[in-house]
Each structure stands twice: as structure tokens, then as C-alpha cells.
Design a protein around this motif. Sequence first.
Motif, PDB file in Angstrom:
ATOM      1  N   LEU A  51      12.926  -3.681   8.070  1.00  0.00           N
ATOM      2  CA  LEU A  51      13.172  -3.369   6.669  1.00  0.00           C
ATOM      3  C   LEU A  51      12.006  -3.832   5.799  1.00  0.00           C
ATOM      4  CD1 LEU A  51      15.056  -2.262   4.519  1.00  0.00           C
ATOM      5  CD2 LEU A  51      16.166  -4.511   4.420  1.00  0.00           C
ATOM      6  N   GLN A  52      11.472  -5.017   6.113  1.00  0.00           N
ATOM      7  CA  GLN A  52      10.312  -5.502   5.367  1.00  0.00           C
ATOM      8  C   GLN A  52       9.079  -4.644   5.644  1.00  0.00           C
ATOM      9  OE1 GLN A  52       9.961  -9.549   6.645  1.00  0.00           O
ATOM     10  NE2 GLN A  52      11.714 -10.276   5.442  1.00  0.00           N
ATOM     11  N   ASP A  53       8.966  -4.160   6.890  1.00  0.00           N
ATOM     12  CA  ASP A  53       7.807  -3.333   7.253  1.00  0.00           C
ATOM     13  C   ASP A  53       7.838  -1.966   6.600  1.00  0.00           C
ATOM     14  OD1 ASP A  53       6.788  -5.341   8.804  1.00  0.00           O
ATOM     15  OD2 ASP A  53       7.599  -4.576  10.692  1.00  0.00           O
ATOM     16  N   ALA A  54       8.969  -1.607   5.997  1.00  0.00           N
ATOM     17  CA  ALA A  54       9.004  -0.341   5.261  1.00  0.00           C
ATOM     18  C   ALA A  54       8.047  -0.403   4.071  1.00  0.00           C
ATOM     19  CB  ALA A  54      10.419  -0.040   4.791  1.00  0.00           C
ATOM     20  N   ALA A  55       7.765  -1.606   3.602  1.00  0.00           N
ATOM     21  CA  ALA A  55       6.722  -1.803   2.593  1.00  0.00           C
ATOM     22  C   ALA A  55       5.445  -2.193   3.337  1.00  0.00           C
ATOM     23  CB  ALA A  55       7.126  -2.878   1.599  1.00  0.00           C
ATOM     24  N   ILE A  56       4.555  -1.242   3.551  1.00  0.00           N
ATOM     25  CA  ILE A  56       3.330  -1.475   4.323  1.00  0.00           C
ATOM     26  C   ILE A  56       2.328  -2.198   3.432  1.00  0.00           C
ATOM     27  CG2 ILE A  56       1.513  -0.386   5.680  1.00  0.00           C
ATOM     28  CD1 ILE A  56       3.400   1.997   6.055  1.00  0.00           C
ATOM     29  N   LYS A  57       1.906  -3.401   3.873  1.00  0.00           N
ATOM     30  CA  LYS A  57       1.080  -4.271   3.045  1.00  0.00           C
ATOM     31  C   LYS A  57      -0.330  -4.398   3.616  1.00  0.00           C
ATOM     32  CE  LYS A  57       5.096  -6.971   1.567  1.00  0.00           C
ATOM     33  NZ  LYS A  57       5.715  -8.312   1.513  1.00  0.00           N
TER      34      LYS A  57
ATOM     35  N   VAL B 219      -2.176   4.743   7.958  1.00  0.00           N
ATOM     36  CA  VAL B 219      -1.877   5.185   6.592  1.00  0.00           C
ATOM     37  C   VAL B 219      -3.050   4.938   5.638  1.00  0.00           C
ATOM     38  CG1 VAL B 219       0.603   4.934   6.869  1.00  0.00           C
ATOM     39  CG2 VAL B 219      -0.727   2.978   6.075  1.00  0.00           C
ATOM     40  N   VAL B 220      -3.778   3.843   5.827  1.00  0.00           N
ATOM     41  CA  VAL B 220      -4.866   3.473   4.908  1.00  0.00           C
ATOM     42  C   VAL B 220      -5.922   2.714   5.701  1.00  0.00           C
ATOM     43  CG1 VAL B 220      -5.481   1.965   2.982  1.00  0.00           C
ATOM     44  CG2 VAL B 220      -3.470   3.403   2.804  1.00  0.00           C
TER      45      VAL B 220
ATOM     46  N   LEU C 139       0.817  -1.203   0.000  1.00  0.00           N
ATOM     47  CA  LEU C 139       0.000   0.000   0.000  1.00  0.00           C
ATOM     48  C   LEU C 139       0.856   1.262   0.000  1.00  0.00           C
ATOM     49  CD1 LEU C 139      -2.492  -1.138   2.794  1.00  0.00           C
ATOM     50  CD2 LEU C 139      -2.785  -1.389   0.326  1.00  0.00           C
ATOM     51  N   VAL C 140       1.832   1.292   0.904  1.00  0.00           N
ATOM     52  CA  VAL C 140       2.704   2.466   1.075  1.00  0.00           C
ATOM     53  C   VAL C 140       4.133   1.967   1.234  1.00  0.00           C
ATOM     54  CG1 VAL C 140       3.249   4.460   2.535  1.00  0.00           C
ATOM     55  CG2 VAL C 140       0.856   3.790   2.176  1.00  0.00           C
ATOM     56  N   GLN C 141       5.081   2.635   0.566  1.00  0.00           N
ATOM     57  CA  GLN C 141       6.496   2.293   0.674  1.00  0.00           C
ATOM     58  C   GLN C 141       7.228   3.431   1.391  1.00  0.00           C
ATOM     59  OE1 GLN C 141       8.403  -0.596  -0.437  1.00  0.00           O
ATOM     60  NE2 GLN C 141       9.740   0.481   1.012  1.00  0.00           N
ATOM     61  N   LEU C 142       7.934   3.080   2.494  1.00  0.00           N
ATOM     62  CA  LEU C 142       8.744   4.046   3.213  1.00  0.00           C
ATOM     63  C   LEU C 142      10.188   4.002   2.711  1.00  0.00           C
ATOM     64  CD1 LEU C 142       7.495   3.492   6.885  1.00  0.00           C
ATOM     65  CD2 LEU C 142       6.616   5.087   5.164  1.00  0.00           C
TER      66      LEU C 142
END
Length: 435
Positions: free
Chosen positions: A220-226, A250-251, A102-105
Amino acid sequence: MKRSSTVARSNGITLLFLTLTLTSVPGFLACGKKEVPAGIAGRPQAVVIKTAPLQRITIQRQIDVSGTLISPDQAKVSSEVAGVVREVRVELGHEVRPGEVLVQLEPRELEIALRRAASQLKQTEAQLGIDGVRIKEPPPDEQIAVVRTAVANRDDARAQLARTRMLMSQKLIAQADLDTVETRVKVTEAAYQAALETVQSLKATLQDRRAAVELAQKKLQDAAIKAPVGGAVSERLVQVGEFIPEQTPVVTIVQMNPLKLRTAVQERNAELIRPNQPVQFRVESLPGKVFEGRVAFISPAVDQATRTFPVEVLVDNGARMLKPGFFAKGVILTRKDENVLAVPEEAVSTLAGVSAVFVIEKDKARQQTVTIGARDGKLLEVLSGLKGDEVLATSNLSQLATGVAVQAQPVSSAGAPGGELAGGAAPGEEQGGRP
């Protein structure tokens, strides 16, 4: 004197008018009598009516309900790590699948933290003799270098003590030399115990640093919010370039299929509601469409204020025609009754809450009070008052009364079953419906 003469003239005129009237009445009556056809005088004219027999039908019992469509799962997705928003990949209304980003940090700082944790782990593994490829678990304590060194020093000191004692027995050395060797033995034994404790500490550190590496990898994986669940995006709460701390929403995602219809049923119908019963309902935005569902969840408790109990219905929404928040009105189909006595609605007259029909017997009408139940199209269920073999008047009911003569014009049928969704009964009451 003048007034008395006027009154006398007035009274004379009145008497003259009454005399003329009385003498003309017999002639008028005679004329009227001549116009009445022979054989009809003194006989009431029959009321022409249509008739219909009672019917036996099948009624689908149903309970009226109304409620709101809701999403079974609604997730407000939050960031588990702090960082700068580099990309937002969804917009309002987008359908997402579980696991979709959904969102990439911005991940750079998290990558550095991961490398640092991995370096510290390798340092600890090296101290324990682990290469991370062939050997992944620490060897026994006695095989670790620091312990092996302590064991060798201890054994050497013990051997030297044995030689020194032998020389001392032969009085070849001084007592001071023996004391020195004994002290060395004690020192090496203490060093051995310290080496064992060091190894235990290193093993604990190994577990801690492995956990640190796993945590850094997760961040690091959580930087890509799924997306944790599938559904549609109902809120987008962050913008590109914005710094967000941990636990920032975020969503918001709402599940679109299936949906739930949350309603309430009156307590008197508690024994009629069962799981998996079919439900039919309509929504205001699509008035010509009938949607279907199944009773899924039934509350075991009754609300004391409203005397109702909550019921939730699962509704398939694969076509995405329905939206959470829609108001729905429909029926729960409870049971089907066979061989139910019914009459056409036009045969029933109701006054002050009392229903009645006119039974035709020997060309005369007889008013009969009946108890009406459920409606099924143009037919009304009869709970009491009729046996089932009567013929009823279906027209000109306002001209009928018990004993009035009728001239019947029978018809074969007075309407076929065709119940409508959410028909005549009050909300929450059991009623009949389409078979």
C-alpha cells in the motif's frame, strides 16, 4: 660570303662595347668610394636589439586532462506493485528530494488486501489468546485454552484410572471397566500432544500472518512511488491512467550535485597523481568560466590498449551550471616548484625542434642551444643550456648569429607570469601553470 661579313660586323660591335665598359668601371668605383663616410668603410653595422635577463619564478606543475561529466548516481525508479497510474507529480528536468512522491498508483485494491490480511491475523491471535493491545505475544503453551482443555481431560482420565484400579484391587468392578478407563487415559494423552502441536502450528501461522500484514502495508505504501535519491528527472516513462505491472520503470533520476569528471591519465604520470589534488577545467558551453574539483578516485590498473588509467574528479555543482554529459578540458595541479629558471618566449627561436637563444657578451651575440620545459604565461622554463646570469636578446633574432655585433637596448622585464589553464603541453603531459 654575305653571312661572313655579318658575323664580322657583329664581333666588332661586341669588342667595342666591352672596351667602353672596361674604361668606365674605374670611374664608377671611384664615385662609389667617395660616398662611403669616413670611419665606416670595411666595418659591419651593429644590429639594434632589445635584451632581457633570465628570471627565477615559481611554476605550478600540471597535467592536461579531458573527459566527460557524469552523475555519480543515476536511478531508474520502478514500481514495486502493479496498478493503475492515478497521478504523475514530476516532469522532465524537475529537481526532486529523497523520499518525494513521483508517481501515485490507485491504492483501493491494495487497501482491500491489507484489510483481509489484518482480519486473518486477528483470527489467529484470538486462537492464541492475544488481544493485540495488552497482550501482543502468545503466552506459554500450558496457558492456551486448547492446551488447558487437553491437560484437564488428561488429568481427569488419570485420576479415574487410579480409582478404577483401587476398585479392581478390591474386586468391586470388572476387568472390562478397567480397560475402558485405561483406554480413555491414552486418548486424553494423545489429545494433549495434539493440542501442543496445534499451538505450535498456530504460533507459526501467527508469524506468517503478521508478515502478510506487513507485506500488504508495504504494498500500500509502495503505491506512492518515491524518489530513492535526490536529483533531476531525466526521463518520465508513464502516463496517467496507464496500468503498469510490477518492476515497470516510471522515472529516471540523475544526481546533479556533486558531479564526477571521468578522465584518463597517461601511465608515465602515475606517480604524480594523488587523491584530493585540485583540478581546474572548462566546458564548451561556458568558455569564460573555470570550474574546480578534487581528485577523488584513482584506478589501480592501466588500460593496456591506451596506456592510461582512469581518474574520477568530484565537482561541486551547487549552482547547477554543469550538466551530465558535458565535455570538459582542464588540468590536474600536481606540485609547485620554486626558483625555476625562465626566459621570455620572444628570446627563444626554434628550428626543426631545436630551441636556441642568443646570449649577449661584450656587445656580440652568441647562439646557445637550450632545453625548454613548461610554459608559464609568456615565460618558458629552461631545463638546460644556461647558468642563470646571462643577458639574452629578445628582438631581431633573425638577423643574429654567433659573433654578430649588437647594440643593446635593455628593458627591465619581459613579461610577468600569467599561466593559462590547459596550456601548451600535449594532453596528458605534465607542464607548468599559474603559480
